[in-house]
Write an enzyme that holds these catalytic residues in place. Structure first.
Site, PDB file in Angstrom:
ATOM      1  N   HIS A  69       2.693   4.806  -0.016  1.00 42.77           N
ATOM      2  CA  HIS A  69       2.849   4.560   1.167  1.00 42.77           C
ATOM      3  C   HIS A  69       4.552   3.938   1.446  1.00 42.77           C
ATOM      4  O   HIS A  69       4.658   2.631   0.831  1.00 42.77           O
ATOM      5  CB  HIS A  69       1.899   3.744   1.860  1.00 42.77           C
ATOM      6  N   SER A  70       5.164   4.433   2.175  1.00 46.34           N
ATOM      7  CA  SER A  70       6.605   4.114   1.985  1.00 46.34           C
ATOM      8  C   SER A  70       6.644   2.653   2.579  1.00 46.34           C
ATOM      9  O   SER A  70       7.713   2.259   2.024  1.00 46.34           O
ATOM     10  CB  SER A  70       7.596   5.155   2.775  1.00 46.34           C
ATOM     11  N   ARG A  71       6.083   2.286   3.467  1.00 44.30           N
ATOM     12  CA  ARG A  71       6.422   1.127   4.078  1.00 44.30           C
ATOM     13  C   ARG A  71       6.019  -0.300   3.128  1.00 44.30           C
ATOM     14  O   ARG A  71       6.469  -1.389   3.394  1.00 44.30           O
ATOM     15  CB  ARG A  71       6.012   0.969   5.531  1.00 44.30           C
ATOM     16  N   GLU A  72       5.373   0.260   2.251  1.00 48.21           N
ATOM     17  CA  GLU A  72       5.068  -1.092   1.157  1.00 48.21           C
ATOM     18  C   GLU A  72       5.885  -1.337   0.155  1.00 48.21           C
ATOM     19  O   GLU A  72       5.951  -1.068  -0.953  1.00 48.21           O
ATOM     20  CB  GLU A  72       3.720  -0.530   0.560  1.00 48.21           C
ATOM     21  N   ARG A 127       4.899   5.362   7.141  1.00 47.91           N
ATOM     22  CA  ARG A 127       3.926   5.020   6.157  1.00 47.91           C
ATOM     23  C   ARG A 127       3.635   6.533   5.353  1.00 47.91           C
ATOM     24  O   ARG A 127       3.457   6.735   4.283  1.00 47.91           O
ATOM     25  CB  ARG A 127       2.435   4.561   6.492  1.00 47.91           C
ATOM     26  N   ASN A 144      -2.449   9.473   0.731  1.00 49.74           N
ATOM     27  CA  ASN A 144      -3.358   8.718   0.250  1.00 49.74           C
ATOM     28  C   ASN A 144      -4.901   9.259   0.933  1.00 49.74           C
ATOM     29  O   ASN A 144      -5.959   8.763   0.750  1.00 49.74           O
ATOM     30  CB  ASN A 144      -3.277   7.318   0.062  1.00 49.74           C
ATOM     31  N   ARG A 145      -4.880  10.386   1.690  1.00 53.39           N
ATOM     32  CA  ARG A 145      -5.893  11.035   2.230  1.00 53.39           C
ATOM     33  C   ARG A 145      -5.709  12.629   2.043  1.00 53.39           C
ATOM     34  O   ARG A 145      -6.599  13.409   2.424  1.00 53.39           O
ATOM     35  CB  ARG A 145      -6.043  10.774   3.647  1.00 53.39           C
ATOM     36  N   HIS A 196      -0.284  -0.069  -4.291  1.00 52.98           N
ATOM     37  CA  HIS A 196      -0.245  -0.410  -2.801  1.00 52.98           C
ATOM     38  C   HIS A 196       0.081  -1.807  -2.572  1.00 52.98           C
ATOM     39  O   HIS A 196      -0.134  -2.696  -3.286  1.00 52.98           O
ATOM     40  CB  HIS A 196      -1.435   0.229  -2.046  1.00 52.98           C
ATOM     41  N   SER A 197       0.441  -2.237  -1.185  1.00 50.85           N
ATOM     42  CA  SER A 197       0.250  -3.430  -0.662  1.00 50.85           C
ATOM     43  C   SER A 197      -0.495  -3.179   0.869  1.00 50.85           C
ATOM     44  O   SER A 197      -0.166  -2.038   1.382  1.00 50.85           O
ATOM     45  CB  SER A 197       1.388  -3.911  -0.651  1.00 50.85           C
ATOM     46  N   TYR A 198      -0.832  -4.123   1.200  1.00 46.89           N
ATOM     47  CA  TYR A 198      -1.072  -5.501   0.779  1.00 46.89           C
ATOM     48  C   TYR A 198      -2.701  -5.805   0.994  1.00 46.89           C
ATOM     49  O   TYR A 198      -3.500  -4.942   1.508  1.00 46.89           O
ATOM     50  CB  TYR A 198      -0.359  -6.525   1.812  1.00 46.89           C
ATOM     51  N   TYR A 248     -13.053   0.101   2.901  1.00 43.67           N
ATOM     52  CA  TYR A 248     -13.740   0.851   3.758  1.00 43.67           C
ATOM     53  C   TYR A 248     -13.960   2.451   3.116  1.00 43.67           C
ATOM     54  O   TYR A 248     -13.135   2.619   2.314  1.00 43.67           O
ATOM     55  CB  TYR A 248     -13.310   0.905   5.145  1.00 43.67           C
ATOM     56  N   GLU A 270      -3.685  -3.512  -4.490  1.00 44.44           N
ATOM     57  CA  GLU A 270      -3.107  -3.905  -2.995  1.00 44.44           C
ATOM     58  C   GLU A 270      -2.529  -5.092  -3.540  1.00 44.44           C
ATOM     59  O   GLU A 270      -3.102  -6.142  -3.700  1.00 44.44           O
ATOM     60  CB  GLU A 270      -4.155  -3.840  -1.953  1.00 44.44           C
TER      61      GLU A 270
END
Lengths: 309, 94
Positions: A69-72, A127, A144-145, A196-198, A248, A270
């Site tokens: 996820h690029s924004r992490e 993301r 990631n899906r 990943h974060s966060y 979830y 995360e």
């Protein structure tokens, strides 16, 4: 930076800077580190993986990826720090040396290069991938899906405009397919850790089903040890559990696929924080985040070494 | 570059399943252009959502109308991004 010693690990870097860092590290440690290209992104960028190996042929291996996820951003930044740490600790830290003497480590620092470049040029909070969906004005798939594990079931969106859009079909994203092909062709990966974060979690399969993983007891026990090690440095508290219980329902996720492929030690992290900065973690926290995460990674890697299967 | 001036990140505390459901409904309202940083999960687990400035009032009214508690986690996203960028430029210049 003139070398990886003078490289600044306490700031965020562009894709070019990270790729430059990788080349420097390979040049400085030619007998330990090599750079593999496992594919190309949707926009044509190379997808690189660093291979850390002390020899042997197709040794059992540990996979670590950051930045799907690029924004992490703290994850890619941590990945850089891990790469340097591996070269520093081999031959110095007995426990880690034992791992690398028997196993290879593959580290993909920028798992979603198109998305990452986009976070630097146009939208810091991007993301997904950057692939175009026919018939939609919205861009990108949640990588990631997009894995072939409960693909398209509840826990992902069929709406291309959603941040959790699963894509047209499993592995539709070249960034995902490249890893799938690599993992399959390697055939001897024993631990797969996707970072990943966060929200400070350490998670194991499954996300798409409430069925417990066959190795749940062992995975849970190891997660407990890993988060204990992580907390020992700065007291950072992580929760742990299966994806579906700890967060979830999420279908088509990375480690559900790797686990179903037979990679028992499949985990996803995360990283920091728990609700102050989110994806905008200040650069001053990069190194502490990487340091504490490394302790958890060491715990998982050490367990993988000592529990061959 | 995309501008995030006035965007806020709200931390929503969901007390029960009904509130989780309400927040999920919010997620489906595409015109609000919400960006869930931590999606709705289970009661007791916080939900973090970036709300563009034009949607702020509607979202806050929605939450308050349903008795759902929230706090402002990030007051202005763009100001954090500006700091981040300044720091990167400073390091590059050095």
């Amino acid at each position: 930076a003139a070398s990886t010693d003078t490289f600044n690990y306490a700031t965020y870097h562009t894709l070019d800077e990270i790729y430059g860092f990788m080349d420097m590290l390979v040049a400085e440690h030619p007998n330990l580190v090599s750079k593999l290209q496992i594919g190309k992104t949707y926009e044509g960028r190379p997808i690189y993986v660093l291979k850390f190996s002390t020899g042997g042929n197709n040794r059992p291996a540990i996979w670590i990826d950051t930045g799907i996820h690029s924004r992490e951003w703290v994850t890619q930044a941590s990945g850089i720090w891990f790469a340097k740490k591996i070269t520093q600790d081999y031959g110095q830290n007995p426990a880690f040396t034992a791992i690398l003497d028997k196993m290879d480590i593959f580290l993909e620092i920028v798992t979603n290069p198109d998305g990452f470049a986009f976070t630097h040029s146009k939208n810091r909070l991007w993301r997904k991938t950057r692939s175009i969906t026919a018939g939609s004005s919205c861009v990108g798939v949640d990588p990631n899906r997009n894995w072939d594990a409960g693909f398209g079931k509840a826990g992902a969106s069929s709406n291309p405009c959603s941040e959790t859009y699963h894509g047209k079909f499993a592995n539709s994203e070249t960034e995902v397919k490249s890893i799938v092909d690599f993992v399959k062709s390697h055939g001897n990966i024993k631990a797969f850790i996707s970072i990943h974060s966060y929200s400070q979690l350490l998670l194991y399969p499954y996300g798409y089903t409430t069925d417990p993983a066959q190795d749940q007891a062992e995975l849970d026990e190891l997660a407990k040890s890993a988060v204990t090690a992580l907390a020992s440095l700065y007291g950072t508290k992580f929760k742990y559990g299966s994806i579906i219980k700890a967060i979830y329902r999420a279908s088509g996720g990375t480690i559900d696929w790797t686990y179903n492929q037979g990679i028992k030690y499949s985990y996803t992290f995360e990283l920091r924080d728990t609700g102050r900065y989110g994806f905008l973690l200040p650069a001053s926290q990069i190194v502490p985040t990487a340091q504490e995460t490394w302790l958890a990674l060491l715990t998982i890697m050490d367990h993988t070494l000592k529990h061959p299967y | 570059k995309e501008d995030f001036v006035g965007h806020q990140v709200l931390r929503i505390s969901v007390a029960d399943e009904a509130q989780v459901q309400k927040v999920t409904e919010l997620e489906d309202l595409e015109h609000l252009q919400l960006d869930f940083w931590r999606g709705p999960a289970q009661p007791g687990s916080p939900v973090d959502v970036r709300v563009p400035f034009p949607s702020l009032q509607a979202v806050k009214v929605f939450l308050e109308a349903h008795g759902i508690k929230y706090t402002i986690m990030i007051e202005d996203v763009q100001s954090l991004l500006d700091e981040e960028e300044e720091q990167m430029f400073a390091f590059q210049a050095r």
